[in-house]
Design a protein around this motif. Structure first.
Motif, short mmCIF file in Angstrom:
data_model
loop_
_atom_site.label_atom_id
_atom_site.label_comp_id
_atom_site.label_asym_id
_atom_site.label_seq_id
_atom_site.Cartn_x
_atom_site.Cartn_y
_atom_site.Cartn_z
N GLU A 37 0.84 -1.19 0.00
CA GLU A 37 0.00 0.00 0.00
C GLU A 37 0.87 1.25 0.00
O GLU A 37 2.06 1.19 0.35
CB GLU A 37 -0.92 0.02 1.23
CG GLU A 37 -0.18 0.13 2.56
CD GLU A 37 -1.12 0.14 3.76
OE1 GLU A 37 -2.34 0.03 3.56
OE2 GLU A 37 -0.61 0.28 4.90
N VAL A 38 0.28 2.37 -0.40
CA VAL A 38 0.93 3.68 -0.31
C VAL A 38 0.14 4.51 0.69
O VAL A 38 -1.04 4.78 0.48
CB VAL A 38 0.99 4.39 -1.67
CG1 VAL A 38 1.58 5.79 -1.51
CG2 VAL A 38 1.81 3.58 -2.68
N ARG A 39 0.79 4.89 1.78
CA ARG A 39 0.16 5.73 2.79
C ARG A 39 0.48 7.18 2.47
O ARG A 39 1.64 7.54 2.28
CB ARG A 39 0.67 5.37 4.18
CG ARG A 39 0.48 3.90 4.55
CD ARG A 39 1.25 3.55 5.80
NE ARG A 39 1.29 2.11 6.00
CZ ARG A 39 2.22 1.49 6.72
NH1 ARG A 39 3.18 2.19 7.30
NH2 ARG A 39 2.18 0.17 6.86
N SER A 40 -0.52 8.01 2.41
CA SER A 40 -0.34 9.39 1.98
C SER A 40 -1.00 10.35 2.96
O SER A 40 -2.10 10.09 3.45
CB SER A 40 -0.93 9.59 0.58
OG SER A 40 -0.83 10.92 0.16
N LYS A 41 -0.30 11.46 3.27
CA LYS A 41 -0.89 12.49 4.12
C LYS A 41 -0.28 13.85 3.79
O LYS A 41 0.88 13.94 3.37
CB LYS A 41 -0.69 12.16 5.60
CG LYS A 41 0.76 12.14 6.07
CD LYS A 41 0.84 11.81 7.56
CE LYS A 41 2.30 11.78 8.04
NZ LYS A 41 2.40 11.44 9.49
N ILE A 42 -1.07 14.90 3.96
CA ILE A 42 -0.59 16.27 3.78
C ILE A 42 0.18 16.67 5.03
O ILE A 42 -0.32 16.54 6.16
CB ILE A 42 -1.76 17.24 3.54
CG1 ILE A 42 -2.56 16.83 2.30
CG2 ILE A 42 -1.24 18.67 3.38
CD1 ILE A 42 -1.80 16.86 1.01
N VAL A 43 1.41 17.17 4.85
CA VAL A 43 2.23 17.56 6.00
C VAL A 43 2.47 19.07 6.07
O VAL A 43 3.02 19.56 7.06
CB VAL A 43 3.57 16.81 5.99
CG1 VAL A 43 3.35 15.32 6.18
CG2 VAL A 43 4.36 17.07 4.71
N GLY A 44 2.04 19.82 5.04
CA GLY A 44 2.20 21.27 5.08
C GLY A 44 1.51 21.94 3.92
O GLY A 44 1.47 21.40 2.82
N VAL A 45 0.94 23.14 4.18
CA VAL A 45 0.32 23.96 3.13
C VAL A 45 0.79 25.39 3.35
O VAL A 45 0.58 25.95 4.45
CB VAL A 45 -1.22 23.89 3.17
CG1 VAL A 45 -1.81 24.71 2.03
CG2 VAL A 45 -1.71 22.45 3.11
N TYR A 46 1.41 25.99 2.33
CA TYR A 46 2.04 27.30 2.50
C TYR A 46 1.61 28.26 1.40
O TYR A 46 1.58 27.90 0.22
CB TYR A 46 3.56 27.14 2.51
CG TYR A 46 4.03 26.09 3.49
CD1 TYR A 46 3.79 26.22 4.86
CD2 TYR A 46 4.71 24.96 3.06
CE1 TYR A 46 4.20 25.25 5.76
CE2 TYR A 46 5.13 23.98 3.94
CZ TYR A 46 4.88 24.13 5.30
OH TYR A 46 5.28 23.17 6.18
#
Length: 232
Positions: A37-46
């Motif tokens: 599987e590929v685990r994906s998450k947003i870690v920053g928005v600038y």
């Protein structure tokens, strides 16, 4: 893309900004008998004013088991900034050693068909197939996938100083500095720093279009170098 407390972003106007990969375990040559599987998450928005940067972490792993690869990608949403969000941290720069000639040089000639062939990996963004999207975004027509330049440069590093053995690279990263047009010739220059940590040497590199701009800057890799010289 919809992110809480961030204006809706138009994925039709996005390009790669920077990408980092760390190899944690050897990647299996087949997924047969494995639940990958590929685990994906947003870690920053600038909010960068002229656009918005979204940083995402992806991990390739067996479900409930070993992790193979960690990737941090930075995506730049063109002309979608100015919404009052955080500016984000300053990035660390890895310039080539000042005043030192490259230890190896690699040349790669792309063709008019390169982007169409690379699309078979599953990235069907029309920016890389027809001239209209690129013209509307100020690129003057279709451009190559940023990841084509990024991946082919990593392959070149392994060829030049890694003995063509994927076990000899631990980390790899670069910033997407300028677009590449189909048919451009890519020149990659590599510098060994001699700085070692646990047997891994820090390598600096950059890739440019022949007679033109640098297209991959801030290039850094951790490698186990072999006594292999460039054939060019």
């Amino acid at each position: 893309m919809e992110i809480p407390n961030v204006p809706k972003l138009d994925a039709r106007r996005v390009v790669d900004g920077q990408r980092y990969i760390k190899f944690l375990k050897p990647i299996p040559t087949t997924s047969q008998g494995k639940n990958v599987e590929v685990r994906s998450k947003i870690v920053g928005v600038y909010d960068k004013g002229k656009g918005t940067v979204v940083e995402r972490e992806m991990v390739l792993a067996e479900k409930g088991g070993e992790e193979y690869v960690q990737i941090i990608e930075s995506m730049f949403y063109i002309a979608q900034g100015g919404w009052g969000g955080p500016k984000g941290p300053a990035t660390v720069n890895y310039p080539p050693p000042e005043g030192k000639q490259p230890d190896a040089t690699h040349v790669l000639q792309t063709t008019a068909e390169t982007a169409h062939l690379y699309r078979l990996n599953g990235d069907y963004n029309p920016l890389h197939a027809t001239p209209e999207p690129g013209s509307n975004m100020g690129f003057g027509g279709a451009i190559l996938h940023g990841l084509y330049s990024w991946n082919s440069t990593c392959h070149a590093l392994l060829q030049m100083v890694g003995g063509s053995d994927p076990a000899n690279i631990k980390e790899y990263q670069a910033r997407f500095a300028a677009p590449v047009k189909p048919g451009d010739k890519l020149i990659t220059e590599v510098w060994r720093t001699g700085e070692l940590a646990d047997g891994w040497e820090e390598i600096r590199f950059s890739t440019r279009v022949e007679g033109g701009k640098v297209v991959l800057s801030n290039g850094r890799a951790l490698m186990k170098c072999q006594d292999v010289k460039s054939k060019l």
